[in-house]
Each structure stands twice: as structure tokens, then as C-alpha cells.
Design a protein around this motif. Structure first.
Motif, short mmCIF file in Angstrom:
data_model
loop_
_atom_site.label_atom_id
_atom_site.label_comp_id
_atom_site.label_asym_id
_atom_site.label_seq_id
_atom_site.Cartn_x
_atom_site.Cartn_y
_atom_site.Cartn_z
N ASP A 79 100.79 13.50 -5.94
CA ASP A 79 102.07 12.85 -6.23
C ASP A 79 102.60 12.12 -5.01
OD1 ASP A 79 101.95 13.70 -8.75
OD2 ASP A 79 103.36 15.37 -8.52
N MET A 80 102.49 12.83 -3.91
CA MET A 80 102.97 12.22 -2.67
C MET A 80 102.22 10.95 -2.36
SD MET A 80 103.62 15.26 0.04
CE MET A 80 103.68 14.10 1.36
N MET A 81 100.93 11.06 -2.56
CA MET A 81 100.10 9.90 -2.24
C MET A 81 100.45 8.72 -3.15
SD MET A 81 96.11 10.12 -1.30
CE MET A 81 95.36 9.88 -2.87
N ALA A 82 100.61 9.06 -4.42
CA ALA A 82 100.94 8.00 -5.37
C ALA A 82 102.27 7.36 -5.00
CB ALA A 82 101.00 8.58 -6.78
N THR A 83 103.21 8.22 -4.64
CA THR A 83 104.53 7.70 -4.26
C THR A 83 104.42 6.81 -3.02
OG1 THR A 83 105.48 9.73 -5.08
CG2 THR A 83 106.89 8.36 -3.70
N HIS A 84 103.65 7.33 -2.09
CA HIS A 84 103.48 6.58 -0.85
C HIS A 84 102.82 5.24 -1.10
CE1 HIS A 84 102.65 5.63 3.29
NE2 HIS A 84 101.35 5.56 3.03
N GLN A 85 101.76 5.29 -1.90
CA GLN A 85 101.04 4.05 -2.19
C GLN A 85 101.94 3.05 -2.89
OE1 GLN A 85 97.70 5.46 -4.39
NE2 GLN A 85 96.44 5.82 -2.57
N SER A 86 102.67 3.58 -3.84
CA SER A 86 103.57 2.72 -4.59
C SER A 86 104.60 2.08 -3.66
CB SER A 86 104.25 3.53 -5.69
OG SER A 86 105.21 2.76 -6.34
N HIS A 87 105.11 2.92 -2.80
CA HIS A 87 106.12 2.43 -1.86
C HIS A 87 105.53 1.37 -0.94
CE1 HIS A 87 109.63 2.48 0.71
NE2 HIS A 87 108.85 2.68 1.76
N LEU A 88 104.36 1.68 -0.45
CA LEU A 88 103.69 0.76 0.46
C LEU A 88 103.42 -0.58 -0.21
CD1 LEU A 88 102.61 0.86 3.36
CD2 LEU A 88 100.38 1.47 2.42
#
Length: 475
Positions: free
Chosen positions: A27-36
Motif C-alpha cells: 500500500d505504501m509503495m502504491a501510494t508513494h508511486q502514485s504520489h511520485l
DNA sequence: CTGGGGAGGGGGCCC
DNA sequence: TGGGCCCCCTCCCCA
């Protein structure tokens, strides 16, 4: 416990709740990727740090070199040359697709959203092929499949195509809808990199502008065209020989482009073809729509002749095959869409081409070959007879007829054959029978002498209503 | 198991 | 642009 990006845990000897950790990490990664990605997109829109200029038919697009590098094989090739340089922005120029198309692709690169419509899907796919963006190609394929509504469950297993059932679209209609919905701009961000339902399928899509040889596996029919790199046809031969399960074959509009007299087939057959002009099937209609959206530049590939003059070819958006003419591409596309507009009313088999149907009909149902099926000798109308066996008709010479005691077989033109054919046709009433006979007479009157010999066939060439299986009797 | 033939499918190209 | 022909291929069946 400290979750790391790959979902593992660090510094713990306990039976850790790895799943929980993984989920949260994902989830964190997805959030991070999305944010990036959002940040990058924002930068692009504000033209910040854009070090790559893409000129599409005169329209300038600014983007980030590293993003393009990571998204497109084409840009990977292009940008890797000057990877060490930090000089002025790299400029790439394209004339092979429109700015609108590139805008759709660029939006996808920066957002994961692919704004596909039936009007732009082919061109986007073509451009993605050019830019070697396999994920976009996969999405386009899925979109087209959804549009065509080709489904194993809903329709006929045999005429399914596109790929070897790898797509989730065919496996689960609901999943198909979901995936289709995921392609919709109104939905949430599609995963990036998207989880391709068929990574293996990339083999055929990674071609880009070049033509790559494809692997040919066992069971993969490879005709002449496929030798040149065209992928396997939509269905296997084995499947073709299975009983046809669609009781009421769809009529397609594909044959309706022109109303053309087809003198070599009995009238009922011709009528059946003319029926194609009637209520078009869903699939065929959508195929028509798809064809109608073929832009003029679809898949155009510049090939240079020996004298360096450009020779334009049309590239199939599904595979690496290229053709000279758009019409040939249209014909070729049928092997991907599974469209079979030409049904044989005698046995319900369907064909991609009129000529194939005719050939099949003449061979199987008309016994046009003046060859004894048994001894292979040439026969004439005097030295041989046409034998009916179910819907199949073939010729036997008089000797072979006597030898094999073919009395049991229905001889062409006999009362028995006629009645049996009528039975096969499911002649409901005597009136129907009479009507049919009248039609038959009319047809025979219009037939040429050659065909008149085989007039009995006309009876057979009627649609078998409610027939769930191919009535053809094999030896 | 193998080779031959039939049937079907697909590409190139002419009309 | 579509129809049609030719050619070649694969698959399947059968001897």
C-alpha cells in the motif's frame, strides 16, 4: 519491525505477520508511486525540469527524459545514446501519429490513465507499437476485445481469437468489465506498470517498427504469412473440426458491402449471404465500427525500396504483419478478431472469406470435383454419380458404387435423397416443401448447365434451425 | 510410425 | 476497394 519496500521484514526472528507487513508495504509503495507520478505529471504540466522535447506533427510536447526512457522502448533506444550527457533538451520528432494520439500516450505515461475511445484505439495502438510500449498495446488489445465483445462463454469457442485465452477478459466477463472500466478515464488510476494479463503476448507486440521473428510453438498453424512473422491464427484446426455449437449463426454485415450475384452457389446459399445484410450481429457490427475507425495512417510503416524510395505499408496493430493495402489489412484483421462473416448454411461452418466458403461448399456440399472419391479416377456425369451422405456430397464412379454396394447410400436426385434432404432440412409442412420446390425450380432455371447437374444440392442448402451440431457425417 | 491426400486458412496480387 | 484467383502452409485422417 520495519517494513522495507520489497515487503520483507528486517531484524526479526519471530514468526512475523508477513502478510500484514507485505500488504502495508504494498500500500505504501502504491501510494508513494502514485504520489511520485502525480508530482512528475505536475512538473510536466508546469514544464519544470523537462529535458526532452517531442515534436509531433509540429506540436511540441515537453516531458522528462527519464520518464520516457522508462516507458517506451523507442525512447529507451533514442535516449540511451545521450544518456551521459546533461546538455540541452533532447528533441524527438514524429510524423507517424497525430498530436492527439501522442497526448493520450503521454497522459498515460504520467498518470496511468489511458483515454481510449473506439475512435482512437487503433491509432493509439499503432503509435504504442511504434513507440514500443507493450503495456499500452495490451490495454488497447483488451479495449478492442471488450468492444468486440468476443467472449468464449457468450459466443462460440471456435471462433474466439486474439490470443490463447490468456486474457482475463475471456475468462471472466465481470473481470472484463472491470478491466474495461479501468481503461475508462472516469475511473481510478490504472496500475503502472500495469499488470498485463499476458506478458507472453508481448512477444508479438514488441515489434515496434521493426519486424521481429516470432516463436512458433507446436500446434501453431503457420502458413505462409506466419512464416513471415504473423502470429498464430485465432483457433486451432482441432477446434474447427468440433461440432458447431451455435444453432443460429450470426449474420454479419461484412459481406454486405456490395450486393453481388453469386452464380456459383445455389440460390438458397446466395440468399443466406444476402441475409448478411440483415440484422447484423453484434460482433460484426462492432467489427465494422472498428474497421471504420481505422485511421488512414494506421500502422503505416515506412519501408524503403532498393532505390531508397519510400514504400508505405500497413502494419497490423495486433502483430508484426504488414501489408501493402488497407483492404488486405482489413482481411488480415479477421484472423485476430475471429470474425467469420460467411456461414455455410449446409453445415453451419463459418468462414472468414467468401472464397473459402465457396470452396468449402463446392467441395463438400456440391461434389464439384469430377473425381471418384474412392478410386480417385476422373468421372463424368455418365461414368459416375453424386452420392449424398448427410450434408456431404461426393462422386463415385459406377464401378466403385457397385463394388462398395452403395445402394444404402442416397444417390443424388433419388427420391430417397430428396426426402432425406428434406428431413434434414426440417421441412415442417408440405407447404414449406412446396415453396422450397418452387424456389428450387426458379433457381434451377437461373442456373447454368454445369450447376444444374447438381441441382439436388439446393435442397440441402438451407439453414438447419435448432441444429446444435454439425450434421455432417464423416466416413 | 509415416506418408499421402483432403480440408481449411492466410498472404500476395491481379482485375 | 472488394472480389477472386493462385499459392503455400498446417492440421487431420487414413491406409
Amino acid at each position: 519491525m520495519e517494513p522495507v519496500s520489497d515487503g520483507r521484514t528486517r531484524g526479526s526472528a519471530l514468526p512475523v505477520p508477513q502478510q500484514v507487513s507485505r500488504v502495508s508495504s504494498a500500500d505504501m509503495m502504491a501510494t508513494h508511486q502514485s504520489h511520485l507520478l502525480k508530482q512528475l505529471d505536475e512538473q510536466r504540466r508546469q514544464e519544470l525540469f523537462c529535458d526532452c522535447h517531442v515534436l509531433v506533427e509540429g506540436q511540441l510536447f515537453k516531458a522528462h527524459r527519464n520518464v520516457l526512457f522508462g516507458s517506451s522502448g523507442y525512447f529507451r533506444m533514442l535516449l540511451s545514446r545521450g544518456a551521459d550527457e546533461c546538455g540541452p533538451p533532447v528533441t524527438a520528432s514524429f510524423e507517424a501519429f497525430s498530436p492527439d494520439t501522442f497526448a493520450v500516450i503521454l497522459d498515460f505515461v504520467y498518470s496511468g490513465r489511458l483515454d481510449l475511445t473506439s475512435a482512437n484505439v487503433i491509432e493509439v495502438m499503432s503509435a504504442a507499437s511504434y513507440l514500443q510500449m507493450n503495456d499500452v498495446i495490451s490495454f488497447c488489445k483488451d479495449f478492442i476485445k471488450c468492444s468486440l465483445d468476443i467472449s468464449v462463454r457468450e459466443d462460440d469457442d471456435r471462433y474466439l481469437s486474439l490470443s490463447e485465452s490468456k486474457s482475463s477478459l475471456k475468462e471472466e466477463p465481470a473481470a472484463a468489465e472491470q478491466q474495461h472500466a479501468a481503461l475508462s478515464p472516469s475511473n481510478k488510476v490504472a496500475p503502472w506498470p500495469p499488470v498485463s494479463p499476458k506478458a507472453e503476448h508481448d512477444e508479438e507486440t514488441k515489434s515496434g517498427v521493426g519486424v521481429l521473428p516470432l516463436k512458433r510453438g507446436p500446434g501453431v498453424a503457420s502458413n505462409r504469412g506466419r512464416r513471415r512473422g504473423t502470429p498464430a491464427p485465432p483457433q486451432t484446426r482441432k477446434a474447427e473440426t468440433q461440432p458447431f455449437v451455435t444453432p443460429n449463426p450470426e449474420r454479419s454485415t461484412r459481406a454486405s458491402g456490395k450486393r453481388k450475384a453469386w452464380s456459383s452457389l445455389p440460390r438458397a446459399e446466395t440468399a443466406s449471404l444476402l441475409d448478411l445484410q440483415g440484422a447484423p450481429s453484434n460482433k460484426a457490427r462492432k467489427a465494422d465500427e472498428l474497421y471504420a475507425t481505422l485511421p488512414t495512417i494506421v500502422g503505416v510503416v515506412g519501408i524503403f525500396n532498393k532505390d531508397s524510395s519510400p514504400s508505405m505499408r500497413f502494419k497490423c496493430p495486433f502483430c508484426t504483419h504488414t501489408v501493402k493495402r488497407k483492404a488486405d489489412l482489413k482481411r488480415h484483421l479477421r484472423c485476430h478478431t475471429g470474425e467469420r462473416p460467411y456461414p455455410c448454411d449446409a453445415c453451419s461452418k463459418r468462414f472468414t472469406r467468401l472464397e473459402h466458403l465457396r470452396s468449402h461448399f463446392e467441395t463438400i456440399h456440391q461434389a464439384r470435383k469430377l473425381v471418384c472419391r474412392k478410386c480417385k479416377r476422373h468421372v463424368t456425369e455418365l461414368s459416375g454419380r453424386v452420392v449424398c451422405e448427410g450434408t456431404r456430397r461426393y462422386r463415385l464412379c459406377n464401378e466403385c458404387i457397385q463394388e462398395s454396394g452403395c445402394d444404402a447410400l442416397m444417390m443424388d436426385g433419388s427420391e430417397e435423397a430428396h426426402s432425406a434432404a428434406a428431413l434434414f432440412l426440417g421441412a415442417d409442412t408440405e407447404e414449406d416443401e412446396e415453396d422450397r420446390e418452387d424456389e428450387e425450380k426458379d433457381w434451377l432455371a437461373a442456373e447454368d448447365d454445369d450447376l444444374a447437374v447438381d441441382s439436388g444440392t439446393d435442397l440441402i442448402i438451407q439453414e438447419v434451425e435448432g441444429s446444435d451440431e454439425e450434421p455432417e457425417l464423416q466416413n
